[in-house]
Design a protein around this motif. Structure first.
Motif, PDB file in Angstrom:
ATOM      1  N   ASP B 127       0.803  -1.219   0.000  1.00 44.60           N
ATOM      2  CA  ASP B 127       0.000   0.000   0.000  1.00 44.60           C
ATOM      3  C   ASP B 127       0.837   1.270   0.000  1.00 44.60           C
ATOM      4  N   SER B 128       1.796   1.313   0.931  1.00 48.10           N
ATOM      5  CA  SER B 128       2.558   2.550   1.043  1.00 48.10           C
ATOM      6  C   SER B 128       3.408   2.757  -0.214  1.00 48.10           C
ATOM      7  N   LEU B 129       3.843   1.664  -0.836  1.00 50.24           N
ATOM      8  CA  LEU B 129       4.606   1.795  -2.079  1.00 50.24           C
ATOM      9  C   LEU B 129       3.723   2.351  -3.192  1.00 50.24           C
ATOM     10  N   ARG B 130       2.501   1.866  -3.231  1.00 49.45           N
ATOM     11  CA  ARG B 130       1.568   2.289  -4.263  1.00 49.45           C
ATOM     12  C   ARG B 130       1.251   3.784  -4.091  1.00 49.45           C
ATOM     13  N   LEU B 131       1.118   4.203  -2.841  1.00 51.40           N
ATOM     14  CA  LEU B 131       0.733   5.585  -2.570  1.00 51.40           C
ATOM     15  C   LEU B 131       1.878   6.560  -2.794  1.00 51.40           C
TER      16      LEU B 131
END
Lengths: 297, 588
Positions: B127-131
């Motif tokens: 998630d944090s990578l995607r964001l």
């Protein structure tokens, strides 16, 4: 946190230490303040109760007095809520109808709660066989929509205010029974009941002293919330001509009477409808208010 | 964990000495209450700073303020808050969202609650990578596997697809740390990251944090436990009442504490303190002169010399036969106890597996083990709350577990119980007075006349006195009491029936260390004064070592080792005990 406070300043600061422990400010742990909605609901409840107990204080006229000359009068200074097809004053009738609607709502809720409490408590305490039977019975009742169940009852016992009360009570009972049973099971397996067992309390005393009070306390909230629902249902039955019969000043019946003239005399349906909604909202708001306080008690 | 170098880390090599975190004069208030007062911190890359304090000291709020997460209604003010040299003071929510995860990672205590139970951990970490990054799906998966490897999850490809509920506590905490590290933030804030973990798992997670620190990430570690942080912290800041009262290296803070509050916290740690040593400073004299004379008696009273406790497991030849009449000197005796639970899908869990114990009067048997080792089931068997599959429990030499509940009820007053979650053990409708009065009434169930009521009232007062609580608390509800006060009420209730045996299941696990010290001291005093026999269950080796005459170490339902406390702790015979002892964090 300084435990020495135990000896030093035992009094004062209620709840503050708790809040510290969970890392939240003390404000959040305090009892909720009375808010505007609750004040409004309280005033409305007072008004409705006055209307139910002493309608002549608010509307001195006769709700059944007809005056054909002023039929279908729009709201005006003489007739605040207008008049109906026979010239009866709608304001007087709405105020007078509060008694019927409240009596029906409260008694139907009491019947529902009472029946639900008996069924739920039996299921929760009398062993697996009773629990199984009651649960299957409740499931059969749940298979019918509540109002359909009420209609069925009225079909058998005939229309009228009395049947409407019992019918609505019966149709709300399964829901209450379920909730009470679930609550009972939860309380029964709680740590404080186990602690009471360890202390050596007998089963009967644990049931009477710990389980039942903790199970039944939430009923106050359920009941208050239920009154609103019951009033709506009772009005629905009257609207269908199955509850209180015209020309009785009952809100549902008035709503039904106004249906024919809805395009020309909207006030005939609007004001009874408004009071049904207000009463239901008022009961719900009070129920929520009690609930919030119980959680913080 | 040799995969350390799998993660390329953007360590600011020499030249950029910007601290990973600098805070000057931070204050946080909620309404009229100020919970953090003028805190200043500085943290260099690759350094671990630990903030230690008891609950309510403001340490968590401090940490959250550094992420812009102090909470609704919080008034945060500071002269400076900067992350990696950039000021973050007064950022709005969307600016914070861009920074969280990228500039600073957060690891919380409760990994189960922090991970979405319905999504595989790879998605959670991704998630944090995607964001925050423009990586495509394949690159993201590669990075997820990298961080999972970096946090030492074995077989990351396999675990990446698991849901959080399918992981053990330690694996879950590793996954959470991996999520915080996914963007390789220069600062990691860990709020009580090991508090919910078993001691051996805790040791592994601390090792992992140490490794992450050594790779150049700055770590701000929040904990209530001085011993835990002393293992990996370069510096320790002790917080009390919203202020940092002392900072220094672990050696300085633990070895030469200057602030009295720090000294009190250190003195309260039970590890390696012999039995009977007071852990907390003596309570303020609320006692009247007569009572003081009584209190003096507590200290003079000698521990009755009784035969050593005997605890065995899995040696049927040595186990006493259930039919032989046992010595009346034994307060509590468990013989060949077995208990299995059936789980879903026909799984069978052997919660208690051939457990034997015998507990002479006036002594303390400590049962220690990690979660799931069968300690609590053993306590429930001893309380006869759960029927054993086989085996018997005898009370004062007479049958106990085999009796029907009706007959047992009359003897229940001989056994008191103290619980970990003491609040749940109180009827929520009752005040302290009602709780104790009910307990007294059960113990002396006859008559409701005035004399009896007065006697009951006096007994309630005496109980409160015994546990060191002021009578002013009588009309409060337990929810309005502090954790230590609640546990004291719980002990008072257990004592109401004048029991001979007290079964304590993790009685101090939910308490701050200084409060824990007071409760342990209280139990010790009460034991001497009332000649109580204690069955004391805890996961905390330090606590067990401090309170026990005899220790039984449980693992997977079996007692793997038993003996006098000094012997078990000094020369553990079983490898599991050794591993357990090695994992205990110690004050340096």
């Amino acid at each position: 946190m300084s435990e020495l406070e135990i000896t030093a300043s035992a009094a004062g600061r209620p709840g503050a230490q708790d809040a510290e422990q969970s890392g939240r400010p003390a404000e959040a742990a305090r009892r909720p303040r009375i808010n505007a909605v609750e004040i409004a609901a309280g005033l409305l409840a007072l008004l409705l109760l006055t209307a139910a107990i002493a309608p002549q204080l608010l509307a001195p006229g006769d709700p059944l007095a007809i005056d054909p000359l002023s039929a279908f009068g729009a709201p005006s200074w003489t007739h605040w809520f207008g008049t109906d097809e026979s010239g009866r004053d709608i304001y007087t009738r709405v105020i007078d109808g509060a008694r019927d609607s409240l009596v029906i709502g409260v008694s139907a809720t009491l019947i529902g709660l009472g029946l639900g409490a008996v069924l739920g408590t039996a299921a929760g305490t009398l062993g697996a066989a009773v629990d199984f039977t009651v649960n299957r019975f409740l499931e059969v009742l749940f298979a019918f929509p509540g109002l359909l169940l009420a209609l069925l009852f009225i079909l058998v016992f005939g229309p009228g205010a009395g049947s409407a009360i019992v019918a609505v009570g019966l149709s709300t009972a399964p829901g209450y029974a379920r909730i009470i049973r679930a609550q009972l099971v939860r309380v029964r397996s709680s740590a404080f009941v186990e602690a009471a067992t360890v202390q050596g309390l007998s089963r009967a005393r644990i049931l009477g002293r710990h389980i039942l009070p903790n199970t039944l306390a939430p009923l106050l909230v359920l009941g208050t919330l239920g009154v609103g629902q019951a009033i709506v249902w009772a009005a629905a039955l009257s609207y269908l001509g199955l509850g209180a019969q015209p020309p009785a000043a009952e809100w549902g019946a008035m709503l039904a009477a106004g249906r024919t003239y809805i395009t020309s005399a909207w006030w005939m349906s609007f004001f009874p409808g408004l009071f049904i909604v207000l009463t239901a909202v008022c009961a719900t708001a009070l129920g929520r208010a009690i609930e919030r306080r119980m959680r913080h008690a | 964990m040799s995969a350390a170098d799998a993660v390329p880390l953007a360590v600011p090599m020499s030249g950029r000495p910007a601290p990973a975190l600098r805070v000057r004069n931070l204050s946080v208030g909620f309404g009229s209450q100020t919970v953090v007062r003028g805190v200043s911190l500085e943290l260099a890359p690759g350094e671990c700073l630990a903030i230690v304090g008891e609950s309510g000291s403001g340490k968590s709020v401090t940490a959250r303020s550094l992420l812009g997460l102090a909470g609704a209604g919080a008034q945060v003010s500071a002269d400076e808050i900067s992350l990696a040299g950039e000021s973050v003071l007064g950022l709005n929510e969307s600016a914070w969202r861009r920074r969280r995860g990228r500039d600073v990672g957060l690891v919380l205590q409760d990994a189960l609650a922090s991970l979405d139970p319905l999504r595989p951990i790879a998605r959670e970490i991704g998630d944090s990578l995607r964001l925050h990054t423009k990586l495509d799906g394949a690159a993201r998966s590669r990075r997820v596997l990298e961080v999972l490897t970096a946090v030492g999850l074995p077989d990351p490809e396999l675990y990446a697809g698991r849901l959080s509920g399918e992981l053990s506590g330690g694996q879950r905490q590793r996954a959470l740390i991996a999520a915080a590290l996914a963007l390789d933030p220069p600062l990691l804030i860990a709020d009580e990251p090991t508090t919910a973990l078993d001691v051996t798992v805790q040791a592994q997670v601390l090792d992992l944090l140490e490794e992450i620190r050594d790779r150049g990430t700055a770590i701000l570690l929040i904990s209530h436990d001085l011993a835990v942080v002393s293992r990996i912290a370069n510096r320790i800041a002790v917080m009390h009442d919203g202020r940092i009262i002392e900072t220094g290296t672990p050696n300085e803070v633990l070895g030469r504490p200057t602030h009295p509050e720090t000294r009190r916290m250190l003195a309260a740690v039970p590890v390696d303190k012999p039995r009977g040593t007071r852990l907390a400073p003596a309570p303020e004299p609320l006692l009247t002169p007569e009572q003081t004379a009584g209190a003096g008696r507590l200290r003079v009273a000698e521990r009755p010399s009784a035969p050593a406790t005997e605890v065995t497991s899995g040696s049927p030849g040595a186990a006493p036969d259930a039919r032989t009449p046992s010595s009346p000197d034994l307060a509590l005796e468990g013989i060949g106890l077995n208990k299995t639970f059936r789980g879903p899908h026909g799984t069978v869990q052997h919660a208690v597996d051939d457990v034997n114990f015998s507990l002479p009067r006036g002594r303390t048997l400590g049962i220690v083990g990690e979660s799931g080792s069968g300690k609590t089931t053993t306590a429930r068997l001893a309380l006869a709350l759960t029927p054993a599959d086989s085996g018997v429990v005898r009370l004062l030499g007479e049958p106990w577990s085999v009796l029907p509940e009706k007959q047992r009820r009359a003897r229940r007053r001989l056994v008191g119980a103290v619980y970990q979650d003491v609040l749940a053990s109180f009827d929520p409708r009752l005040s302290v007075r009602e709780i104790l009065r009910h307990a007294v009434a059960v113990a002396a169930p006859d008559g409701r006349d005035g004399a009896n009521r007065r006697a009951g009232e006096a007994r309630v007062g005496a109980l409160l006195d015994d546990v060191g609580l002021s009578a002013a608390l009588l009309d409060r509800r337990p929810t309005d009491l502090s954790g230590g006060q609640r546990q004291r009420v719980g002990i008072a209730r257990a004592l109401a029936s004048r029991p001979q045996i007290l079964i304590c299941d993790e009685p101090v696990s939910a308490l701050d260390v200084s409060v824990q010290a007071q409760v342990l001291d209280l139990l010790d005093e009460l034991q001497r004064e009332l000649a109580l026999t204690l069955l004391f269950i805890s996961h905390d080796l330090g606590v067990i070592q401090h309170v026990s005459d005899q220790v039984a170490v449980m693992h997977a339902g079996r007692i793997v080792e038993t003996g006098p406390a000094e012997q078990v702790f000094a020369q553990p015979a079983h490898p599991y005990t050794e591993a357990l002892l090695a994992a205990v964090p110690r004050l340096v």
